[in-house]
Motif scaffolding. Structure first.
Motif, PDB file in Angstrom:
ATOM      1  N   ARG A   1     -25.191  36.258  -0.619  1.00 47.62           N
ATOM      2  CA  ARG A   1     -25.578  37.578   0.017  1.00 47.62           C
ATOM      3  C   ARG A   1     -23.839  37.817   0.713  1.00 47.62           C
ATOM      4  O   ARG A   1     -23.879  38.883   1.788  1.00 47.62           O
ATOM      5  CB  ARG A   1     -26.176  36.998   1.559  1.00 47.62           C
ATOM      6  CG  ARG A   1     -27.604  36.749   1.833  1.00 47.62           C
ATOM      7  CD  ARG A   1     -27.859  35.972   2.507  1.00 47.62           C
ATOM      8  NE  ARG A   1     -27.694  34.905   2.497  1.00 47.62           N
ATOM      9  CZ  ARG A   1     -28.200  33.410   3.346  1.00 47.62           C
ATOM     10  NH1 ARG A   1     -28.827  33.804   1.668  1.00 47.62           N
ATOM     11  NH2 ARG A   1     -27.570  32.648   3.049  1.00 47.62           N
ATOM     12  N   GLU A   2     -22.327  37.608   0.461  1.00 44.61           N
ATOM     13  CA  GLU A   2     -21.221  37.387   0.832  1.00 44.61           C
ATOM     14  C   GLU A   2     -21.370  39.263   0.289  1.00 44.61           C
ATOM     15  O   GLU A   2     -21.723  39.874  -0.630  1.00 44.61           O
ATOM     16  CB  GLU A   2     -20.015  36.913  -0.078  1.00 44.61           C
ATOM     17  CG  GLU A   2     -19.401  37.045   0.791  1.00 44.61           C
ATOM     18  CD  GLU A   2     -18.295  35.335   0.290  1.00 44.61           C
ATOM     19  OE1 GLU A   2     -17.565  36.472  -0.420  1.00 44.61           O
ATOM     20  OE2 GLU A   2     -18.477  34.552  -0.052  1.00 44.61           O
ATOM     21  N   VAL A   3     -20.726  39.760   1.012  1.00 46.99           N
ATOM     22  CA  VAL A   3     -19.612  41.209   1.301  1.00 46.99           C
ATOM     23  C   VAL A   3     -18.418  40.897   1.099  1.00 46.99           C
ATOM     24  O   VAL A   3     -18.083  40.585   1.792  1.00 46.99           O
ATOM     25  CB  VAL A   3     -20.167  42.004   2.556  1.00 46.99           C
ATOM     26  CG1 VAL A   3     -19.625  43.567   2.623  1.00 46.99           C
ATOM     27  CG2 VAL A   3     -21.545  42.344   2.537  1.00 46.99           C
TER      28      VAL A   3
ATOM     29  N   ASN B   1     -15.621  43.819   0.105  1.00 46.52           N
ATOM     30  CA  ASN B   1     -14.812  44.948   0.004  1.00 46.52           C
ATOM     31  C   ASN B   1     -13.928  45.495  -0.239  1.00 46.52           C
ATOM     32  O   ASN B   1     -13.678  45.134  -1.468  1.00 46.52           O
ATOM     33  CB  ASN B   1     -14.072  45.435   1.556  1.00 46.52           C
ATOM     34  CG  ASN B   1     -14.865  45.352   3.064  1.00 46.52           C
ATOM     35  OD1 ASN B   1     -16.701  46.220   3.154  1.00 46.52           O
ATOM     36  ND2 ASN B   1     -14.434  45.226   3.514  1.00 46.52           N
TER      37      ASN B   1
END
Length: 57
Positions: free
Chosen positions: A31-33, A35
């Protein structure tokens, strides 16, 4: 890991504490976002060079 089966199908499992920690870490990272602007050049190059359906070497 110990699998629990019924009628030759896996219906559950028992995990050791270390396996459970690893599983939870995988869930968290899933679930880590990240950028794009925060990615290092090596990771970006790996993504850009990836081919759909082909495993990394």
């Amino acid at each position: 890991m110990i699998e629990v089966t019924a009628h030759n199908r896996t219906i559950g499992a028992f995990l050791s504490a270390s396996e459970l920690d690893h599983y939870r870490d995988l869930q968290r990272r899933e679930r880590e976002v990240i950028n794009v602007s925060e990615m290092d050049d090596e990771t970006m190059a790996s993504i850009m060079g990836a081919e759909y359906g082909k495993a990394s070497e």
